[in-house]
Design a protein around this motif. Sequence first.
Motif, PDB file in Angstrom:
ATOM      1  N   MET A 261       0.835  -1.212   0.000  1.00  0.00           N
ATOM      2  CA  MET A 261       0.000   0.000   0.000  1.00  0.00           C
ATOM      3  C   MET A 261       0.860   1.248   0.000  1.00  0.00           C
ATOM      4  N   LEU A 262       0.533   2.137  -0.888  1.00  0.00           N
ATOM      5  CA  LEU A 262       1.290   3.381  -0.994  1.00  0.00           C
ATOM      6  C   LEU A 262       0.922   4.326   0.154  1.00  0.00           C
ATOM      7  N   THR A 263       1.885   5.170   0.481  1.00  0.00           N
ATOM      8  CA  THR A 263       1.653   6.107   1.573  1.00  0.00           C
ATOM      9  C   THR A 263       0.430   6.965   1.309  1.00  0.00           C
ATOM     10  N   THR A 264       0.321   7.434   0.086  1.00  0.00           N
ATOM     11  CA  THR A 264      -0.814   8.288  -0.254  1.00  0.00           C
ATOM     12  C   THR A 264      -2.129   7.560  -0.053  1.00  0.00           C
ATOM     13  N   GLN A 265      -2.150   6.291  -0.456  1.00  0.00           N
ATOM     14  CA  GLN A 265      -3.377   5.515  -0.279  1.00  0.00           C
ATOM     15  C   GLN A 265      -3.706   5.342   1.196  1.00  0.00           C
ATOM     16  N   ARG A 266      -2.647   5.115   1.981  1.00  0.00           N
ATOM     17  CA  ARG A 266      -2.895   4.913   3.401  1.00  0.00           C
ATOM     18  C   ARG A 266      -3.516   6.163   4.014  1.00  0.00           C
ATOM     19  N   ARG A 267      -2.999   7.307   3.616  1.00  0.00           N
ATOM     20  CA  ARG A 267      -3.544   8.542   4.191  1.00  0.00           C
ATOM     21  C   ARG A 267      -4.953   8.797   3.681  1.00  0.00           C
ATOM     22  N   ALA A 268      -5.203   8.426   2.442  1.00  0.00           N
ATOM     23  CA  ALA A 268      -6.570   8.546   1.939  1.00  0.00           C
ATOM     24  C   ALA A 268      -7.493   7.627   2.721  1.00  0.00           C
ATOM     25  N   LEU A 269      -6.972   6.444   3.055  1.00  0.00           N
ATOM     26  CA  LEU A 269      -7.781   5.506   3.828  1.00  0.00           C
ATOM     27  C   LEU A 269      -8.134   6.085   5.191  1.00  0.00           C
ATOM     28  N   ILE A 270      -7.180   6.790   5.775  1.00  0.00           N
ATOM     29  CA  ILE A 270      -7.441   7.397   7.086  1.00  0.00           C
ATOM     30  C   ILE A 270      -8.586   8.402   6.972  1.00  0.00           C
ATOM     31  N   LEU A 271      -8.548   9.219   5.940  1.00  0.00           N
ATOM     32  CA  LEU A 271      -9.629  10.200   5.764  1.00  0.00           C
ATOM     33  C   LEU A 271     -10.955   9.494   5.548  1.00  0.00           C
ATOM     34  N   GLN A 272     -10.906   8.428   4.783  1.00  0.00           N
ATOM     35  CA  GLN A 272     -12.142   7.688   4.518  1.00  0.00           C
ATOM     36  C   GLN A 272     -12.712   7.082   5.806  1.00  0.00           C
ATOM     37  N   ARG A 273     -11.835   6.538   6.635  1.00  0.00           N
ATOM     38  CA  ARG A 273     -12.307   5.973   7.892  1.00  0.00           C
ATOM     39  C   ARG A 273     -12.878   7.060   8.796  1.00  0.00           C
ATOM     40  N   LEU A 274     -12.248   8.212   8.755  1.00  0.00           N
ATOM     41  CA  LEU A 274     -12.758   9.316   9.559  1.00  0.00           C
ATOM     42  C   LEU A 274     -14.178   9.670   9.116  1.00  0.00           C
ATOM     43  N   ALA A 275     -14.393   9.663   7.811  1.00  0.00           N
ATOM     44  CA  ALA A 275     -15.717  10.014   7.314  1.00  0.00           C
ATOM     45  C   ALA A 275     -16.723   8.918   7.645  1.00  0.00           C
ATOM     46  N   ARG A 276     -16.269   7.682   7.605  1.00  0.00           N
ATOM     47  CA  ARG A 276     -17.203   6.574   7.800  1.00  0.00           C
ATOM     48  C   ARG A 276     -17.482   6.333   9.280  1.00  0.00           C
ATOM     49  N   ASP A 277     -16.424   6.330  10.085  1.00  0.00           N
ATOM     50  CA  ASP A 277     -16.567   5.943  11.487  1.00  0.00           C
ATOM     51  C   ASP A 277     -16.594   7.135  12.441  1.00  0.00           C
ATOM     52  N   GLY A 278     -16.179   8.286  11.940  1.00  0.00           N
ATOM     53  CA  GLY A 278     -16.134   9.440  12.821  1.00  0.00           C
ATOM     54  C   GLY A 278     -14.927   9.443  13.731  1.00  0.00           C
ATOM     55  N   GLN A 279     -14.070   8.474  13.570  1.00  0.00           N
ATOM     56  CA  GLN A 279     -12.864   8.422  14.391  1.00  0.00           C
ATOM     57  C   GLN A 279     -11.851   7.477  13.764  1.00  0.00           C
ATOM     58  N   VAL A 280     -10.616   7.626  14.193  1.00  0.00           N
ATOM     59  CA  VAL A 280      -9.554   6.697  13.798  1.00  0.00           C
ATOM     60  C   VAL A 280      -8.733   6.412  15.030  1.00  0.00           C
ATOM     61  N   ILE A 281      -8.480   5.128  15.284  1.00  0.00           N
ATOM     62  CA  ILE A 281      -7.673   4.735  16.429  1.00  0.00           C
ATOM     63  C   ILE A 281      -6.319   4.266  15.914  1.00  0.00           C
ATOM     64  N   ALA A 282      -5.261   4.929  16.383  1.00  0.00           N
ATOM     65  CA  ALA A 282      -3.926   4.695  15.824  1.00  0.00           C
ATOM     66  C   ALA A 282      -3.504   3.241  15.971  1.00  0.00           C
ATOM     67  N   GLY A 283      -3.597   2.709  17.147  1.00  0.00           N
ATOM     68  CA  GLY A 283      -3.127   1.351  17.371  1.00  0.00           C
ATOM     69  C   GLY A 283      -3.884   0.337  16.533  1.00  0.00           C
ATOM     70  N   ALA A 284      -5.189   0.480  16.474  1.00  0.00           N
ATOM     71  CA  ALA A 284      -5.997  -0.484  15.729  1.00  0.00           C
ATOM     72  C   ALA A 284      -5.666  -0.432  14.249  1.00  0.00           C
ATOM     73  N   LEU A 285      -5.500   0.778  13.729  1.00  0.00           N
ATOM     74  CA  LEU A 285      -5.197   0.903  12.303  1.00  0.00           C
ATOM     75  C   LEU A 285      -3.814   0.342  11.991  1.00  0.00           C
ATOM     76  N   ALA A 286      -2.882   0.565  12.903  1.00  0.00           N
ATOM     77  CA  ALA A 286      -1.539   0.026  12.686  1.00  0.00           C
ATOM     78  C   ALA A 286      -1.583  -1.489  12.599  1.00  0.00           C
ATOM     79  N   GLN A 287      -2.347  -2.090  13.468  1.00  0.00           N
ATOM     80  CA  GLN A 287      -2.427  -3.551  13.443  1.00  0.00           C
ATOM     81  C   GLN A 287      -3.146  -4.031  12.184  1.00  0.00           C
ATOM     82  N   GLU A 288      -4.176  -3.316  11.811  1.00  0.00           N
ATOM     83  CA  GLU A 288      -4.936  -3.731  10.637  1.00  0.00           C
ATOM     84  C   GLU A 288      -4.087  -3.672   9.382  1.00  0.00           C
ATOM     85  N   LEU A 289      -3.274  -2.635   9.270  1.00  0.00           N
ATOM     86  CA  LEU A 289      -2.466  -2.454   8.066  1.00  0.00           C
ATOM     87  C   LEU A 289      -1.092  -3.091   8.217  1.00  0.00           C
ATOM     88  N   ASP A 290      -0.834  -3.722   9.351  1.00  0.00           N
ATOM     89  CA  ASP A 290       0.449  -4.370   9.587  1.00  0.00           C
ATOM     90  C   ASP A 290       1.592  -3.372   9.478  1.00  0.00           C
TER      91      ASP A 290
END
Lengths: 250, 250
Positions: free
Chosen positions: B1-30
């Motif tokens: 996964m490209l860095t740009t995609q990862r950051r886009a994913l973060i924005l998308q999760r923010l829009a979908r879930d209203g929050q992003v948890i650093a630890g959980a996302l790190a584990q999910e994306l390995d």
Amino acid sequence: MLTTQRRALILQRLARDGQVIAGALAQELDLSEDTIRRDLRDMAAAGLLKRVHGGALPVDAPLPDLETRQAISTDVKKRLGRAAAQMVRAGQLIFLDGGTTNAEIVHALPREMPITIATHSPAIASLLEKHRAEVILIGGRLYKHSMVATGAAALAAIGMLRPDIFFLGATAAHPVHGLSTGDHEEAAIKRAIIGQSAETVTLLTDKKLDAVSPHHIAGISDMARMILPAGLGEDRIAPYRQSHVDIIEA
Amino acid sequence: MLTTQRRALILQRLARDGQVIAGALAQELDLSEDTIRRDLRDMAAAGLLKRVHGGALPVDAPLPDLETRQAISTDVKKRLGRAAAQMVRAGQLIFLDGGTTNAEIVHALPREMPITIATHSPAIASLLEKHRAEVILIGGRLYKHSMVATGAAALAAIGMLRPDIFFLGATAAHPVHGLSTGDHEEAAIKRAIIGQSAETVTLLTDKKLDAVSPHHIAGISDMARMILPAGLGEDRIAPYRQSHVDIIEA
DNA sequence: ATAAATCATGCAATATCGTGCAATGTCAAG
DNA sequence: CTTGACATTGCACGATATTGCATGATTTAT
């Protein structure tokens, strides 16, 4: 390969995958990364794509594209889950693999349907609290990555079941290399269930159609059904038809 | 996964879930948490999101809606859970009964503690995903009322374990009639585990101190410890002391 | 107050990038 | 056919970016 052809391929990959990774493409085409980078640089200057560190993204909407992609993904899983649930008949014994896709099957199953559901995923089992279904929990050592029971105990318990349908979920599939998963122990469990399944093995997969894990499971020839998202395109589905797979589009 | 995609994913999760948890996302994306934190830091500097401790929120977050947490367990249960967790030593084999009280034990256990945890509750097992502990899932037919595995398969699996501590949860207890539970099959399981437990059987109970179920389990004499909420009053505790029970108030 | 989780910073390892340059291929004029 | 201008490609090398780890500070929860 001509330069023009190569650049056309890059655009094609961008449209298909939503991304292009410079290093991977260079290796695939047996070219130096410099050449790919030059292509990407020139095409970015021409406005054909958006250059990012490590590769390139479509120019039209890199960020919104990802949003819709992910949103569709969950929608796809729900459709797959509904299609899978419609295959279930009262009185049957169903084995559910782990994963979010199979969780959607649980949600799509009528709560009052009298069936028996076996699973080695505690998460899936917990979802069945409100269902009338009899639930058989397969125990064993929990494999942390996917949180499913593995090991000798799980294999022994699976050996006592003859599921009517095994819903194999979220595993990579390839028309030639067959089914695959990322872990050997998990693979052993899947093989064991497939070997037991009396009637039908059904694979639900959304996007990993051509993915192959490093340790692939070969020789799965009795895969009878595959539920795929509709609109994939015949070019991607056709190879699976040649494997005598019963394709269901959802 | 490209860095740009990862950051886009973060924005998308923010829009979908209203929050992003650093630890959980790190584990999910390995990825390491550092990488996610760097992303969040940079994106916060760019005004794309609002950085908070533990993750990030959308930049247009209306209100600090922190009440979206899950059902908050009672103070009493949390205290009981912490007291129980303090009894656990590294390297031990712990058997956790089902129920919300034992879920609090999981919450109170240090995530990095190297122990083995056995349970016949899929809900408890699912809670252990983030823990380093080795998890043994006891399989069997799920008893719907309490959602724990029962039956011959569960008994057989239990017979192969020698837990150091068995945390018997949310069961009624009576100084004369002994431990009791509402279902015969569940009771058989509890008896089996108690019979196997090499060291200590510990009962966590909050309010059901004098309750007796219609089918009570008699003859449990090796109950070594009982963790009770503090402030119950000596008049209610005293009868248990006469049964040579080690009372721990939490 | 204490333990756990989270964070920021510095540093090292790796990956990727851009540039310059040489080697090769293409093609058209001679 | 030869030659020279030009494009393409691969390689070298320094620059930059990314990532993971270690460490100590900070925050949070209890």
